[in-house]
Scaffold this motif. Structure first.
Motif, short mmCIF file in Angstrom:
data_model
loop_
_atom_site.label_atom_id
_atom_site.label_comp_id
_atom_site.label_asym_id
_atom_site.label_seq_id
_atom_site.Cartn_x
_atom_site.Cartn_y
_atom_site.Cartn_z
N THR A 91 0.83 -1.21 0.00
CA THR A 91 0.00 0.00 0.00
C THR A 91 0.87 1.26 0.00
O THR A 91 0.61 2.20 -0.76
CB THR A 91 -0.96 -0.01 1.22
OG1 THR A 91 -1.73 -1.20 1.15
CG2 THR A 91 -1.88 1.19 1.23
N LEU A 126 -8.13 9.02 -0.22
CA LEU A 126 -7.89 7.65 0.25
C LEU A 126 -6.50 7.54 0.89
O LEU A 126 -6.36 7.00 1.99
CB LEU A 126 -8.02 6.68 -0.94
CG LEU A 126 -7.86 5.19 -0.65
CD1 LEU A 126 -8.91 4.70 0.34
CD2 LEU A 126 -7.97 4.37 -1.94
N LEU A 184 -13.29 3.42 -2.43
CA LEU A 184 -12.98 2.45 -3.49
C LEU A 184 -14.20 2.26 -4.41
O LEU A 184 -14.05 2.17 -5.63
CB LEU A 184 -12.59 1.09 -2.90
CG LEU A 184 -11.23 0.99 -2.20
CD1 LEU A 184 -11.02 -0.39 -1.61
CD2 LEU A 184 -10.08 1.32 -3.17
N ARG A 185 -15.38 2.23 -3.81
CA ARG A 185 -16.60 2.08 -4.62
C ARG A 185 -16.79 3.30 -5.53
O ARG A 185 -17.13 3.17 -6.70
CB ARG A 185 -17.83 1.90 -3.73
CG ARG A 185 -18.11 0.43 -3.39
CD ARG A 185 -19.45 0.26 -2.69
NE ARG A 185 -19.41 0.81 -1.34
CZ ARG A 185 -18.93 0.13 -0.28
NH1 ARG A 185 -18.48 -1.09 -0.42
NH2 ARG A 185 -18.91 0.69 0.91
N ARG A 188 -14.42 3.16 -8.42
CA ARG A 188 -14.86 2.19 -9.42
C ARG A 188 -15.96 2.78 -10.31
O ARG A 188 -15.98 2.57 -11.52
CB ARG A 188 -15.34 0.92 -8.70
CG ARG A 188 -15.63 -0.23 -9.60
CD ARG A 188 -15.65 -1.55 -8.86
NE ARG A 188 -14.37 -2.22 -8.85
CZ ARG A 188 -13.82 -2.80 -9.92
NH1 ARG A 188 -14.42 -2.78 -11.09
NH2 ARG A 188 -12.65 -3.40 -9.84
N GLU A 212 -6.85 -0.64 -9.88
CA GLU A 212 -7.69 -1.82 -9.68
C GLU A 212 -6.96 -2.85 -8.81
O GLU A 212 -7.55 -3.47 -7.92
CB GLU A 212 -8.11 -2.43 -11.02
CG GLU A 212 -9.21 -3.46 -10.85
CD GLU A 212 -9.92 -3.83 -12.15
OE1 GLU A 212 -9.30 -3.71 -13.22
OE2 GLU A 212 -11.09 -4.24 -12.08
N GLU A 215 -7.07 -1.71 -5.26
CA GLU A 215 -8.39 -2.02 -4.68
C GLU A 215 -8.43 -3.48 -4.20
O GLU A 215 -8.86 -3.77 -3.09
CB GLU A 215 -9.49 -1.79 -5.72
CG GLU A 215 -10.88 -2.18 -5.23
CD GLU A 215 -11.87 -2.42 -6.37
OE1 GLU A 215 -11.61 -3.30 -7.22
OE2 GLU A 215 -12.90 -1.73 -6.40
N HIS A 219 -8.89 -4.77 -0.37
CA HIS A 219 -10.00 -5.63 0.04
C HIS A 219 -9.48 -6.81 0.85
O HIS A 219 -10.02 -7.15 1.90
CB HIS A 219 -10.77 -6.17 -1.19
CG HIS A 219 -11.72 -5.18 -1.78
ND1 HIS A 219 -12.16 -5.28 -3.08
CD2 HIS A 219 -12.33 -4.09 -1.26
CE1 HIS A 219 -12.99 -4.29 -3.33
NE2 HIS A 219 -13.11 -3.53 -2.25
#
Ligand code: FE2
Ligand code: FE2
Length: 242
Positions: A91, A126, A184-185, A188, A212, A215, A219
């Motif tokens: 990260t 983020l 993240l949503r 997207r 991506e 992400e 998760h």
């Protein structure tokens, strides 16, 4: 044994390989994983029976124990080391790289693709959230959980918790995970599922592909903390302070 009345979170714990399938199906298994599989499948418009079939083949093609780590059984100190070495390191590396890359792509394509400005702003938020979040885990919460695990092995008393009980920092971390999941949503949605437009250059494509992957890693990272590490830490502390 997996069945359709289990929550997505329970399936992800029982069958770690399922998280890869959940990523492909865009089925939330970390922050929003507390829903029964049936309900989660309905929300993405897929028959639960179809998903059960896919889970069945995932479990057969990649049997547990064949290189797959059972995080439920891993000693807590090793689980923490895995989270730090795999997810915190990745990260941090990617935040530095993608903050620069997104600026480059915005300056080249921002005029024709105004949504890139939104992408840049969301990613910046983020990162601004994740940096202090990981710092708190690294400096406060994880050392406490490790100390708790060592004390338990040595049969000694639980260490002093400056925050009262481990439930308090965990609650805060989970709220921060929810906020990250929400960003993240949005990313997207804004990127139309990370689809590079036809006039996008290599850097544009690289950025979307890397976002991506970022992400996906986040998760998995949040899943290991919310669904495995945190419940185990709460359970251990409760047992040691009873
Ligand atoms: Fe973390
Ligand atoms: Fe976290």
């Amino acid at each position: 044994m997996i069945n359709s009345s289990m929550t997505v979170r329970e399936v992800a714990i029982e069958l770690p390989q399922s998280t890869r399938l959940f990523e492909t199906l865009k089925l939330d298994y970390c922050c929003g994983g507390n829903r029964p599989l049936t309900e989660a499948c309905a929300s993405i418009g897929i028959e639960v029976g179809e998903v059960m079939g896919m889970l069945e083949s995932v479990s057969q093609s990649e049997p547990q124990g064949n290189g797959a780590v059972d995080f439920q059984k891993l000693p807590l100190s090793e689980l923490i080391a895995h989270i730090l070495d795999t997810h915190h390191v990745f990260t941090k590396q990617e935040m530095t790289r993608l903050e620069l890359l997104s600026k480059k792509v915005i300056s080249a394509h921002g005029e024709n693709h105004p949504e890139l400005h939104k992408v840049g702003a969301l990613f910046e938020t983020l990162c601004a959230d994740l940096k202090p979040h990981m710092f708190k885990e690294e400096q406060i919460l994880f050392p406490y959980i490790s100390a708790l695990a060592s004390a338990s092995l040595e049969n000694s008393a639980a260490p002093f918790a400056p925050f009262g009980t481990v439930n308090n920092p965990i609650r805060m971390m989970m709220m921060e995970h929810d906020a990250a999941g929400e960003i993240l949503r949005e990313l997207r949605t804004v990127t139309s599922d990370y689809r590079t437009p036809s006039d996008g250059c290599i850097s544009y494509h690289t950025l979307y592909e890397a976002l991506e992957a970022f992400e996906k890693d986040l998760h998995q990272h949040i899943h290991l903390e919310n669904n495995i590490l945190f419940p185990r830490a709460i359970e251990l502390e409760t047992r040691m302070t009873a």
